[in-house]
Design a protein around this motif. Sequence first.
Motif, PDB file in Angstrom:
ATOM      1  N   ASP A 393      24.457  -0.097  12.070  1.00  0.00           N
ATOM      2  CA  ASP A 393      23.533  -1.048  12.692  1.00  0.00           C
ATOM      3  C   ASP A 393      23.282  -2.237  11.775  1.00  0.00           C
ATOM      4  O   ASP A 393      23.123  -2.075  10.558  1.00  0.00           O
ATOM      5  N   LYS A 394      23.248  -3.434  12.358  1.00  0.00           N
ATOM      6  CA  LYS A 394      22.950  -4.633  11.570  1.00  0.00           C
ATOM      7  C   LYS A 394      21.466  -4.724  11.241  1.00  0.00           C
ATOM      8  O   LYS A 394      21.068  -5.247  10.205  1.00  0.00           O
ATOM      9  N   LEU A 395      20.645  -4.253  12.155  1.00  0.00           N
ATOM     10  CA  LEU A 395      19.193  -4.325  11.992  1.00  0.00           C
ATOM     11  C   LEU A 395      18.592  -2.930  11.919  1.00  0.00           C
ATOM     12  O   LEU A 395      19.194  -1.957  12.360  1.00  0.00           O
ATOM     13  N   GLY A 396      17.402  -2.871  11.365  1.00  0.00           N
ATOM     14  CA  GLY A 396      16.664  -1.615  11.345  1.00  0.00           C
ATOM     15  C   GLY A 396      15.180  -1.897  11.415  1.00  0.00           C
ATOM     16  O   GLY A 396      14.748  -3.058  11.379  1.00  0.00           O
ATOM     17  N   GLU A 397      14.391  -0.830  11.525  1.00  0.00           N
ATOM     18  CA  GLU A 397      12.940  -1.002  11.579  1.00  0.00           C
ATOM     19  C   GLU A 397      12.395  -1.263  10.177  1.00  0.00           C
ATOM     20  O   GLU A 397      12.737  -0.566   9.227  1.00  0.00           O
ATOM     21  N   ILE A 398      11.535  -2.267  10.073  1.00  0.00           N
ATOM     22  CA  ILE A 398      10.837  -2.524   8.812  1.00  0.00           C
ATOM     23  C   ILE A 398       9.768  -1.439   8.637  1.00  0.00           C
ATOM     24  O   ILE A 398       8.931  -1.229   9.522  1.00  0.00           O
ATOM     25  N   GLN A 399       9.824  -0.727   7.518  1.00  0.00           N
ATOM     26  CA  GLN A 399       8.834   0.305   7.200  1.00  0.00           C
ATOM     27  C   GLN A 399       8.222  -0.016   5.844  1.00  0.00           C
ATOM     28  O   GLN A 399       8.894  -0.532   4.955  1.00  0.00           O
ATOM     29  N   ILE A 400       6.930   0.294   5.697  1.00  0.00           N
ATOM     30  CA  ILE A 400       6.222  -0.131   4.491  1.00  0.00           C
ATOM     31  C   ILE A 400       5.309   0.968   3.958  1.00  0.00           C
ATOM     32  O   ILE A 400       4.905   1.888   4.672  1.00  0.00           O
ATOM     33  N   ARG A 401       4.981   0.829   2.674  1.00  0.00           N
ATOM     34  CA  ARG A 401       3.950   1.662   2.071  1.00  0.00           C
ATOM     35  C   ARG A 401       3.337   0.878   0.917  1.00  0.00           C
ATOM     36  O   ARG A 401       3.913  -0.095   0.441  1.00  0.00           O
ATOM     37  N   GLY A 402       2.150   1.301   0.470  1.00  0.00           N
ATOM     38  CA  GLY A 402       1.505   0.585  -0.629  1.00  0.00           C
ATOM     39  C   GLY A 402       0.001   0.534  -0.484  1.00  0.00           C
ATOM     40  O   GLY A 402      -0.592   1.191   0.384  1.00  0.00           O
ATOM     41  N   GLU A 403      -0.628  -0.275  -1.336  1.00  0.00           N
ATOM     42  CA  GLU A 403      -2.087  -0.299  -1.448  1.00  0.00           C
ATOM     43  C   GLU A 403      -2.804  -0.712  -0.159  1.00  0.00           C
ATOM     44  O   GLU A 403      -3.931  -0.293   0.091  1.00  0.00           O
ATOM     45  N   ASN A 404      -2.166  -1.570   0.643  1.00  0.00           N
ATOM     46  CA  ASN A 404      -2.839  -2.113   1.822  1.00  0.00           C
ATOM     47  C   ASN A 404      -2.734  -1.230   3.064  1.00  0.00           C
ATOM     48  O   ASN A 404      -3.373  -1.510   4.083  1.00  0.00           O
ATOM     49  N   VAL A 405      -1.935  -0.166   3.005  1.00  0.00           N
ATOM     50  CA  VAL A 405      -1.667   0.634   4.207  1.00  0.00           C
ATOM     51  C   VAL A 405      -2.852   1.537   4.539  1.00  0.00           C
ATOM     52  O   VAL A 405      -3.365   2.265   3.689  1.00  0.00           O
ATOM     53  N   MET A 406      -3.263   1.490   5.801  1.00  0.00           N
ATOM     54  CA  MET A 406      -4.417   2.263   6.298  1.00  0.00           C
ATOM     55  C   MET A 406      -4.259   3.760   6.048  1.00  0.00           C
ATOM     56  O   MET A 406      -3.164   4.263   5.788  1.00  0.00           O
ATOM     57  N   VAL A 407      -5.376   4.482   6.219  1.00  0.00           N
ATOM     58  CA  VAL A 407      -5.317   5.946   6.092  1.00  0.00           C
ATOM     59  C   VAL A 407      -5.035   6.619   7.438  1.00  0.00           C
ATOM     60  O   VAL A 407      -4.726   7.806   7.489  1.00  0.00           O
ATOM     61  N   GLY A 408      -5.157   5.857   8.539  1.00  0.00           N
ATOM     62  CA  GLY A 408      -4.855   6.430   9.849  1.00  0.00           C
ATOM     63  C   GLY A 408      -5.708   5.820  10.944  1.00  0.00           C
ATOM     64  O   GLY A 408      -6.487   4.891  10.708  1.00  0.00           O
TER      65      GLY A 408
END
Length: 554
Positions: A393-408
């Motif tokens: 696939d040329k594209l994929g889903e952007i996935q993130i983690r880090g200080e700004n990511v919510m708890v849920g």
Amino acid sequence: MIKENFIKLYEHSFRDNWDLPCYTDYGQNTSFTYGEVAKEIAKLHLLFEHCKLRRGDKIALIGKNNSKWCIAYMASITYGAIIVPILQDFNPNDVHHIVNHSESIFLFTSDTIWDTLEEEKLPNIRGVFSLTDFRCLHQRDGETVQKFMKYINQKMKTAYPHGFSPDDIVYTDLSNDKVMLLNYTSGTTGFSKGVMLTGNNLAGNVTFGIRTELLKKGDNVLSFLPLAHAYGCAFDFLTATAVGTHVTLLGKVPSPKIIIKAFEEVKPNLIITVPLVIEKIYTNVIQPMLSKKGMKWALSIPVLDSQIYAQIRKKLIDSLGGRFKEIIIGGAAMNPEVEDFFYKIKFPFTIGYGMTECGPLISYAPWDEFVPGSSGKTLDIMEARVYKENTSDKLGEIQIRGENVMVGYYKNEEATKDVFTKDGWLRTGDLGTIDENNNIFIRGRSKTMILTSSGQNIFPEEIETRLNNLPFVVESIVVERNKKLVALVYADYESLGSLGLDNPESLKTIMDENLKNLNKAVAAYEKVSQIQLYPTEFEKTPKKSIKRYLYDNI
């Protein structure tokens, strides 16, 4: 974990910036210094103590941007309550649901919005307060809120017999890992989800703004994006208040005429905006200049074109107050034609990327480091990756983690589980790529992507951008009908009428020509079969993107 305590940022700011202007309501005589805001916060803290509010109790807040909105927000978080800002565009049923779902016990609201709500549908609310003057609009049976608010000034004199001073500013001691904000997204189906943001998430955004000097002490900013939305809130309000910036709150719909007048008067040092606002300014300020007789000829001459672009750049900067270091654009995709032109004239703009679940910032680059077509560089406190179902696939889903990511999501384990991968990355739902310098390039939403029978990926947003640049097209949506692409178009009926072209025959001729020119500009598999006129503007989310799901089956 961010080392700076989120609440203590404001304890220090109100002390250190005591005499500086803090909040001003544009076009009105209402203005507060940092010291006056601190005093108003202290009054509300006395109210909360009288009503025995506990740390972690929820306080809902809905109304247009104004000083009292900001004060209610600040008073809530510095007391240790969880603030629940609600976008004023939500209908009454959604407001009832959010207030109840969040278990809010206090509600700060504008008088006009309160008139649309039904108190019997808000059984948990103990008190409702006006965002005009904080008077009590409603109290639950048995409460003594109205009586207390009537004598609030006497209560202040009793609590602070020597007057309220900077030394009296002492806020709750609450660690950054505690949830401090419930932000309800504009969900596409059913009721929206409550994003749980901690002090650490909010501090991640604010300290990034401080560290990169987006705003500084004594700066001016014009707040016109809804503060109940994460983007405007994080920078026009939270970062600004943390550093001693003077915030002028527009409190009106930012039409080009109103906002340009406000920019000229306020002269902001930073402009936070969404594409819709800047594209309207481009249409109203820039395009008339480019359409002048002889302009195309002049721009074809190498020496003249740079001089003309410099003049256009200066006029545009002057029309926006003339003092800003850059414009940060986010919240939705930018029209590539507008982006290309701004880049060509060396206009100081940049495009960032974020989502409510990150409060909101994911990526950003200063304007002089901005890569055209990108959405900035992944923040130094965040990580981003591209997940592909297939390696080809040329594209994929952007996935993130880090200080700004919510708890849920609040009281929604299923939605929380769905939005995180098994190894802890947040699924953004956006498709794109990331280059070797961590610049993020967004191509479209995975939910809106159309997969053809031949296996081609179609991003309707890209076709819509081309269509929106054609004559008499205000906005459009491209949808799939019986395996064919159909464009729903809201036309510029006002301009058509002024030219006597709003009759069925003329409309058909114009749109047939547009369809022909559109299909010349797209790939064979992206060709649109027909244009279907729509009579009104499409319904928008609070961040001004079209609610596409409403038009899937029209």
